[in-house]
Structures are given as structure tokens and as C-alpha cells.
Design a protein around this motif. Structure first.
Motif, short mmCIF file in Angstrom:
data_model
loop_
_atom_site.label_atom_id
_atom_site.label_comp_id
_atom_site.label_asym_id
_atom_site.label_seq_id
_atom_site.Cartn_x
_atom_site.Cartn_y
_atom_site.Cartn_z
N ASN A 31 -15.57 -18.39 20.83
CA ASN A 31 -15.33 -17.04 20.32
C ASN A 31 -15.86 -16.98 18.90
N TYR A 32 -17.06 -16.41 18.73
CA TYR A 32 -17.67 -16.31 17.40
C TYR A 32 -16.90 -15.33 16.52
N ASP A 33 -16.24 -14.34 17.11
CA ASP A 33 -15.64 -13.24 16.36
C ASP A 33 -14.30 -13.60 15.75
N VAL A 34 -14.25 -14.75 15.08
CA VAL A 34 -13.04 -15.21 14.40
C VAL A 34 -13.47 -15.80 13.06
N LEU A 35 -12.82 -15.39 11.99
CA LEU A 35 -13.15 -15.97 10.70
C LEU A 35 -12.78 -17.45 10.64
N SER A 36 -13.67 -18.24 10.07
CA SER A 36 -13.33 -19.64 9.79
C SER A 36 -12.43 -19.68 8.56
N ASP A 37 -11.88 -20.84 8.26
CA ASP A 37 -11.10 -20.98 7.03
C ASP A 37 -11.97 -20.66 5.81
N LEU A 38 -13.24 -21.08 5.85
CA LEU A 38 -14.15 -20.75 4.76
C LEU A 38 -14.34 -19.24 4.67
N LEU A 65 -14.91 -5.00 14.99
CA LEU A 65 -14.94 -6.43 15.29
C LEU A 65 -13.85 -7.16 14.51
N GLU A 66 -13.28 -8.19 15.13
CA GLU A 66 -12.17 -8.91 14.52
C GLU A 66 -12.55 -9.51 13.18
N ARG A 67 -13.76 -10.07 13.08
CA ARG A 67 -14.17 -10.72 11.84
C ARG A 67 -14.32 -9.71 10.70
N GLN A 68 -14.67 -8.47 11.01
CA GLN A 68 -14.77 -7.43 9.99
C GLN A 68 -13.39 -6.96 9.55
N ILE A 69 -12.52 -6.72 10.51
CA ILE A 69 -11.15 -6.27 10.22
C ILE A 69 -10.41 -7.32 9.39
N ASP A 70 -10.55 -8.59 9.76
CA ASP A 70 -9.83 -9.66 9.07
C ASP A 70 -10.40 -9.89 7.66
N THR A 71 -11.70 -9.67 7.48
CA THR A 71 -12.27 -9.77 6.13
C THR A 71 -11.63 -8.74 5.21
N ALA A 72 -11.52 -7.50 5.68
CA ALA A 72 -10.89 -6.47 4.87
C ALA A 72 -9.44 -6.83 4.57
N SER A 73 -8.74 -7.36 5.55
CA SER A 73 -7.34 -7.75 5.35
C SER A 73 -7.21 -8.84 4.29
N GLU A 74 -8.08 -9.85 4.37
CA GLU A 74 -8.03 -10.95 3.41
C GLU A 74 -8.37 -10.49 1.99
#
Length: 229
Positions: A31-38, A65-74
Motif C-alpha cells: 500500500n503506497y498510500d501511507v506516509l512513512s515515518d520519514l 488520498l490518505e498520504r495527502q490527508i495525513d500530511t495536512a494533519s501532521e
């Protein structure tokens, strides 16, 4: 930050749009659509730098996309993010399957240089209409990116933060410069994770102010956060 005003227009009438690429996702994972710890650390660093610069968004828009939503959250800002699917990345996997219906060349997913060379060649073929039955045409992609840009700018907010992906950002920049379509891909491959691209806008004015900026990596510690995929 400095920018020129158009004749007859006061400086305070011009608003800012910062488009940030999502943090590092899980390259090569199921699943590419997940942020890594980095990727999470990169996103937090970008948010912290903007706060130190006293830049606080009045509006936030992400893709779905999950990686976009989680970036904004972080990044940790207060406005509740809105979503627009036009900010989602093009589906490279689908384009590869359409280009290589008998199976991918062995090294495409095993070697990073081959992967990105194949990515470039595949997108160029897509732009020329040489890939049969893609999930969306190049024209459809460009149209939805423009729709997302118009959505983000349809606001009274003076500082708009958008979280998107490299292909969308490359297309937005190329279109703003009225550059040939191929430049989208040349820009796309340069964009660092959590890099910031800034535009100024007011009415019909929409101009590029800064591209692929990473001031949050401009320290010995921050340099360890830099990545491209």
C-alpha cells in the motif's frame, strides 16, 4: 517574501496559495498510500517552519488520498481541511498496465533509476495519446487539475494551503507558465517530499512565486529529512 503588484492593485489585495507535496509515502510497499515515518517527520517540519515564519493558512484543501490527508494533519494547523479529488495524483500503476499489457519489464519495480525513467517515458506517451484505454486521458487529468486550482482560489481567504502530489503540482506550475505539456513531467520529477510551491493570486492574476522550496530542510538536521519519493 516579495512580489510585484499589478498596476492599480494594492499589495494587500493579493493572496497566497502554497501547494505542498505530501510527505514520503511507502515506496515499494503493498500500500503506497501511507506516509512513512520519514514522511510524517517531513510534514511536521514543514508545518513548524511555516508557523515560525508566521504563515498560518485561512483555508486548507487536500486531495482524497490518505498520504495527502495525513500530511495536512501532521502539519498541525487549525482549519478543517476540505477535499477535492482533482488534487489526486495520476494513477501511474494503471498507465503502466495499459502500456505493458503483457507484463511489466522486470526492472521497473526493482531498480529506482529504471522505475523513474519508465515513469517519464510512460507519461510522455500518455500525453501524446499513445497509450490505449488509460483510466483517464491526459486531457481529463489536466482538466481536473485546473478544476481543483479554481476550487482552491474560489475563496476570500488570503492564505490557502493545498496538499497534493508531484504530478498535479508539476501540471499546475507548467500551466501557470503556459509551458508545453512535457514540462509537467520534467517538473514532477524534481519535486521533493513536503516541498512548497507558492503562487500569488487575485482575480484573474495567478502567478508563480516560488517552486519546490524546502527551507525546513536548510539545517544539518533538516537535510536528513530530504527525499524525492
Amino acid at each position: 517574501m516579495h512580489f510585484a503588484c499589478v498596476p492599480g492593485q494594492e499589495r494587500f489585495d493579493v493572496a497566497e496559495l502554497i501547494v505542498i507535496r505530501h510527505g514520503q509515502a511507502s515506496f515499494g510497499a503493498e500500500n503506497y498510500d501511507v506516509l512513512s515515518d520519514l514522511g510524517r517527520a517531513q510534514s511536521r517540519a514543514a508545518g513548524e517552519w511555516l508557523r515560525r515564519a508566521q504563515w498560518h493558512p485561512d483555508r486548507i484543501v487536500t486531495g482524497t488520498l490518505e498520504r495527502q490527508i495525513d500530511t495536512a494533519s501532521e502539519m498541525g494547523f487549525d482549519p478543517v481541511p476540505e477535499q477535492h479529488p482533482g488534487l489526486n495524483e495520476y494513477d501511474f500503476g494503471n498507465l503502466l498496465e495499459a502500456r505493458f499489457p503483457e507484463g511489466l519489464p522486470e526492472l521497473v519495480n526493482a531498480d529506482r533509476k529504471v522505475h523513474f525513467r519508465t515513469l517519464r517515458e510512460t507519461v510522455f506517451a500518455w500525453q501524446r495519446g499513445e497509450i490505449d484505454n488509460p483510466y483517464e486521458s491526459w486531457e481529463q487529468f489536466a482538466t481536473r487539475v485546473e478544476a481543483a486550482r479554481a476550487f482552491a482560489l474560489d475563496t476570500t481567504a488570503k492564505r490557502v494551503l493545498v496538499v497534493s502530489s508531484g504530478g498535479v503540482i508539476g501540471q499546475m506550475v507548467a500551466a501557470s507558465l503556459q509551458a508545453p505539456a512535457e514540462h509537467m513531467m520534467n517538473l514532477n520529477l524534481q519535486i521533493k517530499n513536503a516541498a512548497m510551491t507558492r503562487f500569488m493570486f487575485s482575480g484573474s492574476l495567478f502567478s508563480l512565486n516560488e517552486f519546490n522550496s524546502t527551507p525546513h530542510y536548510a539545517t544539518p538536521e533538516g537535510a536528513n529529512l530530504m527525499s524525492y519519493s
